[in-house]
Motif scaffolding. Structure first.
Motif, PDB file in Angstrom:
ATOM      1  N   HIS A 157       0.850  -1.197   0.000  1.00 48.24           N
ATOM      2  CA  HIS A 157       0.000   0.000   0.000  1.00 48.24           C
ATOM      3  C   HIS A 157       0.884   1.245   0.000  1.00 48.24           C
ATOM      4  O   HIS A 157       0.906   2.004   0.984  1.00 48.24           O
ATOM      5  CB  HIS A 157      -0.945  -0.001   1.204  1.00 48.24           C
ATOM      6  CG  HIS A 157      -1.815  -1.203   1.290  1.00 48.24           C
ATOM      7  ND1 HIS A 157      -1.474  -2.322   2.015  1.00 48.24           N
ATOM      8  CD2 HIS A 157      -3.023  -1.466   0.708  1.00 48.24           C
ATOM      9  CE1 HIS A 157      -2.436  -3.222   1.899  1.00 48.24           C
ATOM     10  NE2 HIS A 157      -3.378  -2.739   1.104  1.00 48.24           N
ATOM     11  N   PRO A 158       1.623   1.473  -1.079  1.00 47.27           N
ATOM     12  CA  PRO A 158       2.553   2.609  -1.088  1.00 47.27           C
ATOM     13  C   PRO A 158       1.826   3.948  -1.130  1.00 47.27           C
ATOM     14  O   PRO A 158       0.815   4.106  -1.826  1.00 47.27           O
ATOM     15  CB  PRO A 158       3.360   2.383  -2.371  1.00 47.27           C
ATOM     16  CG  PRO A 158       2.451   1.598  -3.257  1.00 47.27           C
ATOM     17  CD  PRO A 158       1.638   0.711  -2.347  1.00 47.27           C
ATOM     18  N   VAL A 159       2.329   4.873  -0.371  1.00 46.49           N
ATOM     19  CA  VAL A 159       1.835   6.253  -0.392  1.00 46.49           C
ATOM     20  C   VAL A 159       2.967   7.107  -0.952  1.00 46.49           C
ATOM     21  O   VAL A 159       4.013   7.255  -0.316  1.00 46.49           O
ATOM     22  CB  VAL A 159       1.436   6.739   1.016  1.00 46.49           C
ATOM     23  CG1 VAL A 159       1.002   8.200   0.961  1.00 46.49           C
ATOM     24  CG2 VAL A 159       0.341   5.858   1.581  1.00 46.49           C
ATOM     25  N   LEU A 160       2.751   7.668  -2.132  1.00 47.41           N
ATOM     26  CA  LEU A 160       3.792   8.428  -2.817  1.00 47.41           C
ATOM     27  C   LEU A 160       3.295   9.829  -3.146  1.00 47.41           C
ATOM     28  O   LEU A 160       2.097  10.066  -3.304  1.00 47.41           O
ATOM     29  CB  LEU A 160       4.226   7.722  -4.102  1.00 47.41           C
ATOM     30  CG  LEU A 160       4.796   6.310  -3.981  1.00 47.41           C
ATOM     31  CD1 LEU A 160       5.136   5.767  -5.363  1.00 47.41           C
ATOM     32  CD2 LEU A 160       6.019   6.289  -3.090  1.00 47.41           C
ATOM     33  N   GLY A 161       4.248  10.743  -3.317  1.00 42.96           N
ATOM     34  CA  GLY A 161       3.929  12.091  -3.754  1.00 42.96           C
ATOM     35  C   GLY A 161       3.407  12.962  -2.625  1.00 42.96           C
ATOM     36  O   GLY A 161       3.339  12.571  -1.462  1.00 42.96           O
ATOM     37  N   ARG A 162       3.106  14.189  -2.970  1.00 43.13           N
ATOM     38  CA  ARG A 162       2.527  15.167  -2.047  1.00 43.13           C
ATOM     39  C   ARG A 162       3.420  15.402  -0.829  1.00 43.13           C
ATOM     40  O   ARG A 162       2.952  15.500   0.297  1.00 43.13           O
ATOM     41  CB  ARG A 162       1.114  14.754  -1.641  1.00 43.13           C
ATOM     42  CG  ARG A 162       0.200  14.604  -2.856  1.00 43.13           C
ATOM     43  CD  ARG A 162      -1.236  14.329  -2.480  1.00 43.13           C
ATOM     44  NE  ARG A 162      -2.038  14.126  -3.690  1.00 43.13           N
ATOM     45  CZ  ARG A 162      -3.038  14.915  -4.080  1.00 43.13           C
ATOM     46  NH1 ARG A 162      -3.354  15.970  -3.377  1.00 43.13           N
ATOM     47  NH2 ARG A 162      -3.703  14.649  -5.184  1.00 43.13           N
ATOM     48  N   VAL A 163       4.724  15.491  -1.097  1.00 43.19           N
ATOM     49  CA  VAL A 163       5.689  15.754  -0.029  1.00 43.19           C
ATOM     50  C   VAL A 163       6.122  17.220  -0.039  1.00 43.19           C
ATOM     51  O   VAL A 163       6.456  17.775   0.999  1.00 43.19           O
ATOM     52  CB  VAL A 163       6.911  14.825  -0.176  1.00 43.19           C
ATOM     53  CG1 VAL A 163       7.939  15.087   0.906  1.00 43.19           C
ATOM     54  CG2 VAL A 163       6.476  13.370  -0.140  1.00 43.19           C
ATOM     55  N   PHE A 164       6.141  17.846  -1.208  1.00 39.80           N
ATOM     56  CA  PHE A 164       6.465  19.267  -1.279  1.00 39.80           C
ATOM     57  C   PHE A 164       5.173  20.075  -1.457  1.00 39.80           C
ATOM     58  O   PHE A 164       4.342  19.725  -2.282  1.00 39.80           O
ATOM     59  CB  PHE A 164       7.400  19.580  -2.453  1.00 39.80           C
ATOM     60  CG  PHE A 164       7.706  21.061  -2.544  1.00 39.80           C
ATOM     61  CD1 PHE A 164       8.673  21.624  -1.735  1.00 39.80           C
ATOM     62  CD2 PHE A 164       6.988  21.875  -3.403  1.00 39.80           C
ATOM     63  CE1 PHE A 164       8.932  22.994  -1.798  1.00 39.80           C
ATOM     64  CE2 PHE A 164       7.245  23.246  -3.461  1.00 39.80           C
ATOM     65  CZ  PHE A 164       8.223  23.801  -2.656  1.00 39.80           C
ATOM     66  N   PRO A 165       5.006  21.165  -0.704  1.00 35.30           N
ATOM     67  CA  PRO A 165       5.963  21.692   0.277  1.00 35.30           C
ATOM     68  C   PRO A 165       5.976  20.926   1.593  1.00 35.30           C
ATOM     69  O   PRO A 165       6.951  20.968   2.319  1.00 35.30           O
ATOM     70  CB  PRO A 165       5.495  23.124   0.486  1.00 35.30           C
ATOM     71  CG  PRO A 165       4.033  23.081   0.177  1.00 35.30           C
ATOM     72  CD  PRO A 165       3.864  22.067  -0.909  1.00 35.30           C
ATOM     73  N   SER A 166       4.884  20.214   1.905  1.00 32.95           N
ATOM     74  CA  SER A 166       4.858  19.336   3.075  1.00 32.95           C
ATOM     75  C   SER A 166       3.617  18.473   2.974  1.00 32.95           C
ATOM     76  O   SER A 166       2.614  18.882   2.371  1.00 32.95           O
ATOM     77  CB  SER A 166       4.826  20.148   4.376  1.00 32.95           C
ATOM     78  OG  SER A 166       3.546  20.730   4.568  1.00 32.95           O
ATOM     79  N   PRO A 167       3.648  17.279   3.548  1.00 29.11           N
ATOM     80  CA  PRO A 167       2.418  16.475   3.567  1.00 29.11           C
ATOM     81  C   PRO A 167       1.262  17.196   4.247  1.00 29.11           C
ATOM     82  O   PRO A 167       0.106  17.071   3.817  1.00 29.11           O
ATOM     83  CB  PRO A 167       2.839  15.224   4.345  1.00 29.11           C
ATOM     84  CG  PRO A 167       4.312  15.098   4.093  1.00 29.11           C
ATOM     85  CD  PRO A 167       4.813  16.518   4.058  1.00 29.11           C
ATOM     86  N   ALA A 168       1.541  17.963   5.307  1.00 35.64           N
ATOM     87  CA  ALA A 168       0.471  18.672   6.012  1.00 35.64           C
ATOM     88  C   ALA A 168      -0.205  19.708   5.121  1.00 35.64           C
ATOM     89  O   ALA A 168      -1.412  19.937   5.227  1.00 35.64           O
ATOM     90  CB  ALA A 168       1.024  19.351   7.262  1.00 35.64           C
TER      91      ALA A 168
END
Length: 510
Positions: A157-168
């Motif tokens: 169940h990989p969760v990828l992307g949406r890291v920039f600018p932050s997951p929050a």
């Protein structure tokens, strides 16, 4: 260097940094870092130096601890994806001290931010590290970066992307993950692993860039403003204009297929040379599509995308991009400063004024106020951005097209604006050359973009922002190379300004 000479050299370098007066501290840190690390790789001196720095960490004052924490994090990161290599083991001997110290600091303290970057590399201590971050009241953006850096990939169940600018930031935006699910499911297991590692590197780099800026300036970065997003149904859509907005600009336009002149009607633009027709809808000429007969395309791209994504870019992604690439962590360069620069330096001669890479139109509006909306054309490759622009600026026509080639005749434009876009083009040299071709003599090219940092560590943190959903990371310019591009295009810089790693300039067509 012989094995017997290495310990003495390491001790000399570490001591020069530790004992440096404050006004030499940054220079000695760079000297030490350059001997241990370069372009993401550790040197032969890294391990003994990491052992000495970790052993001396508790004896240092806070500012030297901040620098040391950044360097130790960089060294551990060279072993990623391994988390139990020799460097991690050596640095990890001080893990208790790092975590205990972090738990007693405030979330805006430069040392705390540096410790968060360092601790992000020890997933085995995840719960303890996150507990220390909660105790310090770490801002949700940084907490989510730290949480993601310490996470472990679940291949099922990989969760990828949406890291920039932050997951929050993505959670605040509230976008659902259906789109992500589709592109992740299409990836091979190897691609998933590569994407996960790229996302982890982006989380490291987000924490590292902010921490390093705070340590070097020994001040707390600005706290991002809270932003509310309206529901998609509350976001205005572009309607059909009452008049054909392209009539006044027809003499400047040319067909991207053959270079012929356009004949513009209400719902289409047709090339008089090759007879290719392109649709016009809601004030947007789409040069990425052709049409049969005279039937206009319905612009599915306007409704296929989430309308709120344009606001996410403008209100969250863009300011964070400026913090990262402009070294603008104190928000010293404000939108008001940007507006003022634009208004003072765009000086068109006769002809249309183009906003190249206009996005959702925030700075197109300033341009229209400066030179008059009747003179302005907006161009971008992204349909939903143009739809938002048209809803905001009813009197400004828009063109969906790439930056090279530009759909304008030689020497047809009075001025070109390119605001926070040049570094994002697939081929910046070709785009600059096209601007030179299309500008009239005396016309201005006014730009805001970014240069590479002179500091190898900060440059590394910027380049490491390569989350899974992007093919490449940020691409700031080498200043000399950028000036050569302008010269090759017949453009002469008449004014430039560069706080942090920003580049503001106005060039003129000779």
């Amino acid at each position: 260097m012989s094995a017997s000479a290495a310990p003495a050299k390491v001790h000399q370098l570490v001591s020069a940094f530790v004992d440096a007066p404050d006004d030499r501290l940054d220079a000695e840190f760079r000297q030490l870092t350059g001997a241990l690390w370069g372009d993401g790789a550790a040197t032969d001196l890294a391990l003994p130096a990491a052992q000495e720095l970790a052993g001396r960490f508790e004896t240092l004052d806070d500012r030297r601890r901040g620098y040391a924490a950044v360097l130790l994090g960089l060294l551990v990161e060279t072993e990623y994806p391994a988390t139990d290599g020799p460097l991690a083991t050596a640095v990890g001997t001080g893990l208790d001290a790092y975590a205990d110290l972090a738990g007693g600091l405030d979330q805006g303290d430069p040392l705390f931010l540096a410790l968060c970057y360092l601790l992000a590399h020890f997933p085995a201590a995840r719960e303890r590290v996150l507990a220390a971050a909660r105790q310090a009241g770490l801002h949700e953006d940084d907490y989510s970066r730290l949480d993601r850096a310490l996470a472990t990939l679940d291949p099922e169940h990989p969760v990828l992307g949406r890291v920039f600018p932050s997951p929050a930031a993505w959670q605040r935006y509230g976008a659902e993950g259906d789109f992500d699910k589709r592109w992740i499911e299409a990836m091979s297991p190897e691609e998933v692993v590569r994407g996960w590692r790229a996302d982890t590197g982006t989380a490291f780099a987000g924490l590292g860039a902010k921490a390093y800026w705070a340590v070097r300036n020994w001040t707390s970065p600005a706290v991002p403003a809270e932003i509310d997003f309206p529901p998609d149904e509350k976001i205005a859509r572009a309607g059909e204009p009452a008049v054909n907005l392209f009539d006044a600009h027809e003499p400047a336009l040319r067909c991207p297929a053959c270079g012929g002149a356009f004949e513009v009607a209400e719902r289409r633009a047709r090339c008089t040379q090759c007879d290719t027709a392109y649709p016009i809808s809601a004030g947007i000429l789409d040069l990425t599509k052709t049409m049969a007969g005279d039937e206009a395309d319905d612009f599915d791209f306007m409704v296929a995308e989430t309308p709120g994504m344009t606001l996410f870019y403008e209100r969250i992604a863009r300011p964070n991009f400026l913090r990262l690439c402009g070294s603008n962590w104190d928000d010293a360069v404000t939108t008001g400063i940007e507006d003022d620069y634009l208004a003072r330096h765009v000086r068109p001669v006769e002809g249309p004024v183009l906003d190249l890479g206009c996005g959702a139109g925030r700075w197109t509006g300033v341009l229209a106020d400066t030179v008059g909306a009747e003179r302005v054309l907006a161009l971008d490759a992204t349909g939903p951005m143009l739809s938002m622009l048209r809803a905001r600026l009813a009197g400004v026509p828009a063109i969906r097209s790439g930056a090279a080639p530009l759909p304008f005749k030689d020497a047809s434009l009075g001025a070109v604006l390119c605001w926070n876009a040049l570094q994002a083009f697939p081929d910046p040299p070709a785009a600059v050359a096209e601007v030179g071709r299309c500008l009239r003599p005396g016309g201005t090219f006014t730009v805001m973009t970014f240069r590479n940092s002179d500091d190898p560590v900060y440059r590394h943190f910027v380049a490491a922002h390569t989350p899974a959903e992007y093919r490449v990371g940020p691409r700031p310019f080498d200043p000399d190379a950028l000036k050569q591009l302008l010269a090759d295009a017949g453009l002469r810089i008449r004014e430039e300004w560069g706080p942090g790693t920003f580049v503001f300039f106005t060039a003129e067509r000779a």
